[in-house]
Design a protein around this motif. Structure first.
Motif, PDB file in Angstrom:
ATOM      1  N   HIS A 137      17.642   7.605   0.314  1.00 45.82           N
ATOM      2  CA  HIS A 137      17.064   7.216   1.608  1.00 45.82           C
ATOM      3  C   HIS A 137      16.526   8.432   2.367  1.00 45.82           C
ATOM      4  CE1 HIS A 137      19.690   3.344   1.535  1.00 45.82           C
ATOM      5  NE2 HIS A 137      18.550   3.177   0.911  1.00 45.82           N
ATOM      6  N   LYS A 138      17.243   9.556   2.248  1.00 47.35           N
ATOM      7  CA  LYS A 138      16.786  10.780   2.905  1.00 47.35           C
ATOM      8  C   LYS A 138      15.497  11.294   2.273  1.00 47.35           C
ATOM      9  CE  LYS A 138      18.489  15.286   4.458  1.00 47.35           C
ATOM     10  NZ  LYS A 138      19.639  16.227   4.461  1.00 47.35           N
ATOM     11  N   THR A 139      15.410  11.219   0.934  1.00 53.16           N
ATOM     12  CA  THR A 139      14.200  11.645   0.229  1.00 53.16           C
ATOM     13  C   THR A 139      13.015  10.782   0.609  1.00 53.16           C
ATOM     14  OG1 THR A 139      15.534  12.419  -1.635  1.00 53.16           O
ATOM     15  CG2 THR A 139      13.200  12.043  -2.057  1.00 53.16           C
ATOM     16  N   LEU A 140      13.241   9.465   0.672  1.00 51.24           N
ATOM     17  CA  LEU A 140      12.158   8.557   1.057  1.00 51.24           C
ATOM     18  C   LEU A 140      11.607   8.888   2.435  1.00 51.24           C
ATOM     19  CD1 LEU A 140      13.415   5.040  -0.128  1.00 51.24           C
ATOM     20  CD2 LEU A 140      11.380   6.252  -0.929  1.00 51.24           C
ATOM     21  N   LYS A 141      12.524   9.125   3.366  1.00 49.04           N
ATOM     22  CA  LYS A 141      12.082   9.354   4.740  1.00 49.04           C
ATOM     23  C   LYS A 141      11.446  10.731   4.922  1.00 49.04           C
ATOM     24  CE  LYS A 141      13.662   9.301   9.543  1.00 49.04           C
ATOM     25  NZ  LYS A 141      14.786   9.031  10.465  1.00 49.04           N
ATOM     26  N   CYS A 142      12.100  11.768   4.374  1.00 48.65           N
ATOM     27  CA  CYS A 142      11.660  13.139   4.647  1.00 48.65           C
ATOM     28  C   CYS A 142      10.474  13.576   3.795  1.00 48.65           C
ATOM     29  CB  CYS A 142      12.821  14.111   4.436  1.00 48.65           C
ATOM     30  SG  CYS A 142      14.201  13.843   5.562  1.00 48.65           S
ATOM     31  N   ILE A 143      10.374  13.061   2.554  1.00 45.08           N
ATOM     32  CA  ILE A 143       9.317  13.511   1.652  1.00 45.08           C
ATOM     33  C   ILE A 143       8.206  12.484   1.519  1.00 45.08           C
ATOM     34  CG2 ILE A 143       8.811  14.206  -0.740  1.00 45.08           C
ATOM     35  CD1 ILE A 143      11.620  15.359  -0.881  1.00 45.08           C
ATOM     36  N   TYR A 144       8.566  11.263   1.151  1.00 46.47           N
ATOM     37  CA  TYR A 144       7.542  10.262   0.870  1.00 46.47           C
ATOM     38  C   TYR A 144       6.958   9.640   2.135  1.00 46.47           C
ATOM     39  CZ  TYR A 144       8.776  10.683  -4.019  1.00 46.47           C
ATOM     40  OH  TYR A 144       8.997  11.179  -5.290  1.00 46.47           O
ATOM     41  N   LEU A 145       7.752   9.603   3.207  1.00 50.59           N
ATOM     42  CA  LEU A 145       7.230   9.089   4.479  1.00 50.59           C
ATOM     43  C   LEU A 145       7.012  10.214   5.489  1.00 50.59           C
ATOM     44  CD1 LEU A 145       9.388   5.851   4.804  1.00 50.59           C
ATOM     45  CD2 LEU A 145       6.968   6.007   4.201  1.00 50.59           C
ATOM     46  N   LYS A 146       7.163  11.464   5.037  1.00 51.97           N
ATOM     47  CA  LYS A 146       6.869  12.666   5.828  1.00 51.97           C
ATOM     48  C   LYS A 146       7.643  12.711   7.148  1.00 51.97           C
ATOM     49  CE  LYS A 146       2.301  13.060   3.744  1.00 51.97           C
ATOM     50  NZ  LYS A 146       0.838  13.105   3.971  1.00 51.97           N
ATOM     51  N   GLY A 147       8.898  12.265   7.102  1.00 52.07           N
ATOM     52  CA  GLY A 147       9.777  12.369   8.256  1.00 52.07           C
ATOM     53  C   GLY A 147       9.560  11.326   9.324  1.00 52.07           C
ATOM     54  N   ARG A 148       8.730  10.334   9.038  1.00 45.62           N
ATOM     55  CA  ARG A 148       8.449   9.313  10.052  1.00 45.62           C
ATOM     56  C   ARG A 148       8.918   7.949   9.555  1.00 45.62           C
ATOM     57  NH1 ARG A 148       3.576  12.163   9.699  1.00 45.62           N
ATOM     58  NH2 ARG A 148       2.661  10.469   8.474  1.00 45.62           N
ATOM     59  N   ASN A 149       9.338   7.103  10.486  1.00 45.20           N
ATOM     60  CA  ASN A 149       9.658   5.721  10.139  1.00 45.20           C
ATOM     61  C   ASN A 149       8.362   4.956   9.928  1.00 45.20           C
ATOM     62  OD1 ASN A 149      12.345   6.241  10.450  1.00 45.20           O
ATOM     63  ND2 ASN A 149      12.481   5.415  12.507  1.00 45.20           N
ATOM     64  N   ALA A 150       8.296   4.230   8.815  1.00 37.47           N
ATOM     65  CA  ALA A 150       7.068   3.493   8.502  1.00 37.47           C
ATOM     66  C   ALA A 150       6.966   2.261   9.395  1.00 37.47           C
ATOM     67  CB  ALA A 150       7.076   3.076   7.044  1.00 37.47           C
ATOM     68  N   LYS A 151       5.914   2.193  10.160  1.00 36.42           N
ATOM     69  CA  LYS A 151       5.694   1.028  11.017  1.00 36.42           C
ATOM     70  C   LYS A 151       4.965  -0.080  10.262  1.00 36.42           C
ATOM     71  CE  LYS A 151       7.550   2.973  14.582  1.00 36.42           C
ATOM     72  NZ  LYS A 151       8.846   2.480  15.076  1.00 36.42           N
ATOM     73  N   ARG A 152       4.352   0.301   9.149  1.00 36.50           N
ATOM     74  CA  ARG A 152       3.646  -0.695   8.337  1.00 36.50           C
ATOM     75  C   ARG A 152       4.380  -0.864   7.015  1.00 36.50           C
ATOM     76  NH1 ARG A 152      -2.550   1.041   8.156  1.00 36.50           N
ATOM     77  NH2 ARG A 152      -2.326  -0.223   6.267  1.00 36.50           N
ATOM     78  N   LEU A 153       4.586  -2.125   6.624  1.00 44.81           N
ATOM     79  CA  LEU A 153       5.341  -2.435   5.424  1.00 44.81           C
ATOM     80  C   LEU A 153       4.627  -1.951   4.169  1.00 44.81           C
ATOM     81  CD1 LEU A 153       7.834  -3.826   4.267  1.00 44.81           C
ATOM     82  CD2 LEU A 153       6.529  -5.956   4.210  1.00 44.81           C
ATOM     83  N   ASP A 154       3.291  -2.019   4.167  1.00 41.42           N
ATOM     84  CA  ASP A 154       2.563  -1.610   2.960  1.00 41.42           C
ATOM     85  C   ASP A 154       2.780  -0.124   2.644  1.00 41.42           C
ATOM     86  OD1 ASP A 154       1.194  -0.951   5.259  1.00 41.42           O
ATOM     87  OD2 ASP A 154      -0.769  -1.007   4.290  1.00 41.42           O
ATOM     88  N   LYS A 155       2.911   0.704   3.672  1.00 46.11           N
ATOM     89  CA  LYS A 155       3.154   2.126   3.450  1.00 46.11           C
ATOM     90  C   LYS A 155       4.546   2.364   2.866  1.00 46.11           C
ATOM     91  CE  LYS A 155      -0.061   4.026   6.851  1.00 46.11           C
ATOM     92  NZ  LYS A 155      -0.214   4.939   8.004  1.00 46.11           N
ATOM     93  N   THR A 156       5.511   1.575   3.307  1.00 51.78           N
ATOM     94  CA  THR A 156       6.869   1.678   2.764  1.00 51.78           C
ATOM     95  C   THR A 156       6.887   1.291   1.290  1.00 51.78           C
ATOM     96  OG1 THR A 156       7.827   1.152   4.922  1.00 51.78           O
ATOM     97  CG2 THR A 156       9.245   0.873   3.002  1.00 51.78           C
ATOM     98  N   ILE A 157       6.213   0.190   0.960  1.00 56.32           N
ATOM     99  CA  ILE A 157       6.162  -0.259  -0.437  1.00 56.32           C
ATOM    100  C   ILE A 157       5.453   0.782  -1.306  1.00 56.32           C
ATOM    101  CG2 ILE A 157       5.274  -2.039  -1.999  1.00 56.32           C
ATOM    102  CD1 ILE A 157       5.555  -4.024   0.354  1.00 56.32           C
ATOM    103  N   TYR A 158       4.370   1.344  -0.799  1.00 59.28           N
ATOM    104  CA  TYR A 158       3.646   2.382  -1.544  1.00 59.28           C
ATOM    105  C   TYR A 158       4.549   3.598  -1.788  1.00 59.28           C
ATOM    106  CZ  TYR A 158       0.081   5.892  -2.588  1.00 59.28           C
ATOM    107  OH  TYR A 158      -0.660   6.888  -3.182  1.00 59.28           O
TER     108      TYR A 158
END
Length: 379
Positions: A210-231
């Motif tokens: 979960h930390k890797t997803l948030k800090c690296i793949y989502l660049k430290g931001r909470n995804a407001k759009r579901l498609d970006k989270t799935i990507y």
């Protein structure tokens, strides 16, 4: 099909073919946990592979978490992979995950464990129920000693004494009530004495994911759009598969292998002369306390890649040790490396003695032949 759903409910289950195969192959150690860092709840089902690396086998994105929705999640996984039964099932302290799993799959896991880190955090969070700071430290230290006790009989005696001691003080009774309500009826899920050699102690693999997803793949931001989270999830799984190919084919140094080599290096400072061999196995004294640890050989033919090349390719499954690092954290501890070095040295000595004995016999035979030849020539 599911009349319990409301019109505004959202459920998405993600599992590709690679994730499905990994779950079928390495289902024995199973972790599940969720995070709400996103607008939806994200639940991850994770297994430990043959290199003790965490691998996410399925993602569950939904807007509410309850028993009914979790049963749907597990039933869809069952449709995909069939009937499975993990040896170890680790989740949060809420019963919803485990109950939903047991209602879906016929076989019940052998071990149902709480993450040690989560239990410790919950204890520290509720210590404010005790007014005195000094008493808080005393109770916390006592509970940690209780948790880490590895003998079942000793734990049962200590458990009753701890409860009695806490109940005697009025300032501790509120915390004692919390402890009894939440932990007295599920001792096997958090006490070390009930998880020896289980191979899993924390769900830090899920926390790391979960930390890797948030800090690296989502660049430290909470995804407001579901498609970006799935990507981000799909990119993460792709990279994990590539990383696994590298580990399998090029021999990448994983964290578990790194720890194994560090412990072998530490064992070099220990003397094999301290080892005592008996009928049960090998007894090794502690280098810092008065404790002794029992190392036993396991009769297993497990195909494992976590091997120590300096210990004649011995893997983590070949030996067990009562030391905390091996019995609970499931590492190939320094005492196991020490015993392996001792066995290898003894085997070398026996081989050398055998070779010397054979050489001596050959020399004697040669001398006898030479003597007979000389006698014949003389006669």
């Amino acid at each position: 099909m599911y009349p319990e759903f409301k019109s505004d409910d959202f459920v998405l289950i993600i599992m590709n073919d690679a994730q499905c195969e990994m779950l079928k192959k390495y289902v024995s150690h199973n972790c599940i946990d969720g995070t709400n860092d996103y607008d939806f709840e994200l639940i991850t089902l994770l297994i430990l592979d043959d290199m003790r690396q965490g691998f996410s086998c399925s993602f569950f994105i939904l807007n509410r978490t309850d028993h009914f929705v979790l049963e749907i999640f597990f039933s869809k996984i069952k449709e995909k992979v069939g009937e499975i039964c993990p040896t170890v099932f680790m989740s949060g302290m809420a019963e919803s995950f485990f109950n939903a799993w047991c209602n879906t799959f016929q076989s019940k896991p052998k071990h149902r464990l709480f993450c040690t880190w989560h239990v410790d955090r919950a204890w520290r969070k509720n210590l404010h129920k005790i007014q005195s700071r000094e008493m808080q430290l005393e109770v916390y230290k006592t509970l940690r000693i209780l948790m880490e006790e590895k003998d079942v009989d000793a734990f049962n005696i200590m458990f009753n004494e701890v409860l009695k001691k806490i109940l005697e003080n009025d300032m501790k009774r509120e915390f004692c009530k919390y402890f009894i309500e939440n932990y007295a009826n599920c001792i096997s899920s958090w006490a070390y004495c009930h998880r020896l050699q289980s191979g899993l102690n924390t769900n830090m693999h899920v926390e790391s994911l979960h930390k890797t997803l948030k800090c690296i793949y989502l660049k430290g931001r909470n995804a407001k759009r579901l498609d970006k989270t799935i990507y981000a999830l799909m990119r993460f799984i792709r990279d994990k598969l590539v990383d696994r190919l590298i580990v399998m084919n090029k021999g990448k140094l994983t964290s578990k292998l790194k720890h194994l080599r560090q412990r072998h290096k530490t064992s070099l400072s220990l003397s094999t002369a301290t080892i005592i061999e008996n009928e049960s196995g090998y007894i090794v004294p502690s280098s810092s306390t008065h404790e002794t640890y029992l190392i036993q050989e396991n009769n297993t033919n497990y195909s494992c890649k976590l091997i120590c090349t300096d210990c004649s390719n011995i893997c983590i499954h070949n030996y067990s040790c009562t030391y905390l690092d091996a019995s609970v954290k499931w590492n190939m501890c320094k005492h196991i490396h020490l015993v392996c070095r001792h066995i290898f040295a003894v085997a070398q000595m026996e081989s050398l003695n055998t070779n010397n004995s054979s050489s001596l016999q050959n020399d004697l035979l040669i001398d006898e032949d030479e003597t007979r030849t000389t006698e014949k020539l003389t006669s």
